[in-house]
Design a protein around this motif. Structure first.
Motif, PDB file in Angstrom:
ATOM      1  N   LEU A   1       6.332 -32.476  32.418  1.00  0.00           N
ATOM      2  CA  LEU A   1       6.928 -33.495  31.554  1.00  0.00           C
ATOM      3  C   LEU A   1       7.649 -34.473  32.448  1.00  0.00           C
ATOM      4  N   SER A   2       7.273 -35.728  32.377  1.00  0.00           N
ATOM      5  CA  SER A   2       7.897 -36.721  33.255  1.00  0.00           C
ATOM      6  C   SER A   2       8.013 -38.060  32.546  1.00  0.00           C
ATOM      7  N   VAL A   3       8.984 -38.837  32.985  1.00  0.00           N
ATOM      8  CA  VAL A   3       9.215 -40.180  32.461  1.00  0.00           C
ATOM      9  C   VAL A   3       9.452 -41.121  33.626  1.00  0.00           C
ATOM     10  N   CYS A   4       9.212 -42.401  33.379  1.00  0.00           N
ATOM     11  CA  CYS A   4       9.482 -43.426  34.396  1.00  0.00           C
ATOM     12  C   CYS A   4      10.895 -43.977  34.276  1.00  0.00           C
ATOM     13  N   ARG A   5      11.416 -43.990  33.048  1.00  0.00           N
ATOM     14  CA  ARG A   5      12.758 -44.541  32.793  1.00  0.00           C
ATOM     15  C   ARG A   5      13.547 -43.568  31.924  1.00  0.00           C
ATOM     16  N   LEU A   6      14.861 -43.540  32.108  1.00  0.00           N
ATOM     17  CA  LEU A   6      15.712 -42.695  31.278  1.00  0.00           C
ATOM     18  C   LEU A   6      15.552 -43.034  29.803  1.00  0.00           C
ATOM     19  N   SER A   7      15.310 -44.280  29.498  1.00  0.00           N
ATOM     20  CA  SER A   7      15.165 -44.692  28.101  1.00  0.00           C
ATOM     21  C   SER A   7      13.921 -44.102  27.438  1.00  0.00           C
ATOM     22  N   ASP A   8      12.998 -43.537  28.219  1.00  0.00           N
ATOM     23  CA  ASP A   8      11.791 -42.911  27.669  1.00  0.00           C
ATOM     24  C   ASP A   8      12.032 -41.474  27.203  1.00  0.00           C
ATOM     25  N   ILE A   9      13.178 -40.900  27.550  1.00  0.00           N
ATOM     26  CA  ILE A   9      13.427 -39.485  27.264  1.00  0.00           C
ATOM     27  C   ILE A   9      13.469 -39.167  25.769  1.00  0.00           C
ATOM     28  N   PRO A  10      14.157 -39.943  24.923  1.00  0.00           N
ATOM     29  CA  PRO A  10      14.173 -39.583  23.497  1.00  0.00           C
ATOM     30  C   PRO A  10      12.783 -39.477  22.866  1.00  0.00           C
ATOM     31  N   SER A  11      11.892 -40.408  23.166  1.00  0.00           N
ATOM     32  CA  SER A  11      10.552 -40.338  22.568  1.00  0.00           C
ATOM     33  C   SER A  11       9.753 -39.166  23.137  1.00  0.00           C
ATOM     34  N   LEU A  12       9.960 -38.825  24.401  1.00  0.00           N
ATOM     35  CA  LEU A  12       9.284 -37.664  24.981  1.00  0.00           C
ATOM     36  C   LEU A  12       9.750 -36.382  24.292  1.00  0.00           C
ATOM     37  N   ILE A  13      11.061 -36.254  24.104  1.00  0.00           N
ATOM     38  CA  ILE A  13      11.604 -35.063  23.441  1.00  0.00           C
ATOM     39  C   ILE A  13      11.088 -34.976  22.011  1.00  0.00           C
TER      40      ILE A  13
ATOM     41  N   SER B   1       8.100 -43.953  39.941  1.00  0.00           N
ATOM     42  CA  SER B   1       6.799 -44.367  40.476  1.00  0.00           C
ATOM     43  C   SER B   1       5.652 -44.023  39.535  1.00  0.00           C
ATOM     44  N   GLY B   2       5.920 -43.182  38.546  1.00  0.00           N
ATOM     45  CA  GLY B   2       4.881 -42.762  37.614  1.00  0.00           C
ATOM     46  C   GLY B   2       4.101 -41.560  38.089  1.00  0.00           C
ATOM     47  N   ALA B   3       4.489 -40.980  39.220  1.00  0.00           N
ATOM     48  CA  ALA B   3       3.766 -39.837  39.774  1.00  0.00           C
ATOM     49  C   ALA B   3       4.519 -38.533  39.519  1.00  0.00           C
ATOM     50  N   GLY B   4       4.987 -38.336  38.285  1.00  0.00           N
ATOM     51  CA  GLY B   4       5.733 -37.128  37.954  1.00  0.00           C
ATOM     52  C   GLY B   4       4.835 -35.939  37.694  1.00  0.00           C
ATOM     53  N   ARG B   5       5.431 -34.760  37.770  1.00  0.00           N
ATOM     54  CA  ARG B   5       4.701 -33.522  37.469  1.00  0.00           C
ATOM     55  C   ARG B   5       5.254 -32.914  36.192  1.00  0.00           C
TER      56      ARG B   5
ATOM     57  N   MET C   1      16.917 -29.741  31.711  1.00  0.00           N
ATOM     58  CA  MET C   1      17.363 -30.305  32.962  1.00  0.00           C
ATOM     59  C   MET C   1      16.526 -31.558  33.214  1.00  0.00           C
ATOM     60  N   ILE C   2      17.202 -32.637  33.529  1.00  0.00           N
ATOM     61  CA  ILE C   2      16.532 -33.881  33.871  1.00  0.00           C
ATOM     62  C   ILE C   2      16.903 -34.217  35.301  1.00  0.00           C
ATOM     63  N   GLY C   3      15.910 -34.479  36.136  1.00  0.00           N
ATOM     64  CA  GLY C   3      16.214 -34.804  37.512  1.00  0.00           C
ATOM     65  C   GLY C   3      15.105 -35.569  38.197  1.00  0.00           C
ATOM     66  N   ASP C   4      15.471 -36.171  39.316  1.00  0.00           N
ATOM     67  CA  ASP C   4      14.496 -36.950  40.074  1.00  0.00           C
ATOM     68  C   ASP C   4      14.010 -36.233  41.323  1.00  0.00           C
TER      69      ASP C   4
END
Length: 55
Positions: free
Chosen positions: A32-44, A26-30, A1-4
């Motif tokens: 696993l978090s990303v700032c941009r949707l385009s960051d998701i593939p590298s995180l996964i 904002s960069g203040a995620g808890r 699940m990906i959400g804001d």
């Protein structure tokens, strides 16, 4: 699940037994978090590599 939304998306997804990624521009995620949707593939990919190393 990906959400804001931390409560509805992230806590709700975890309560349903799903893995979650917090979209936090904002960069203040808890967790696993990303700032941009385009960051998701590298995180996964990095999480997948860590899981293989722990196996």
């Amino acid at each position: 699940m990906i959400g804001d939304n931390l409560v509805a998306d992230i806590e709700g997804g975890r309560a349903a037994g799903l893995s979650t990624i917090h979209l936090a521009p904002s960069g203040a995620g808890r967790g696993l978090s990303v700032c941009r949707l385009s960051d998701i593939p590298s995180l996964i990919q990095s999480v997948s590599i860590e899981e293989r190393c722990l196996s």
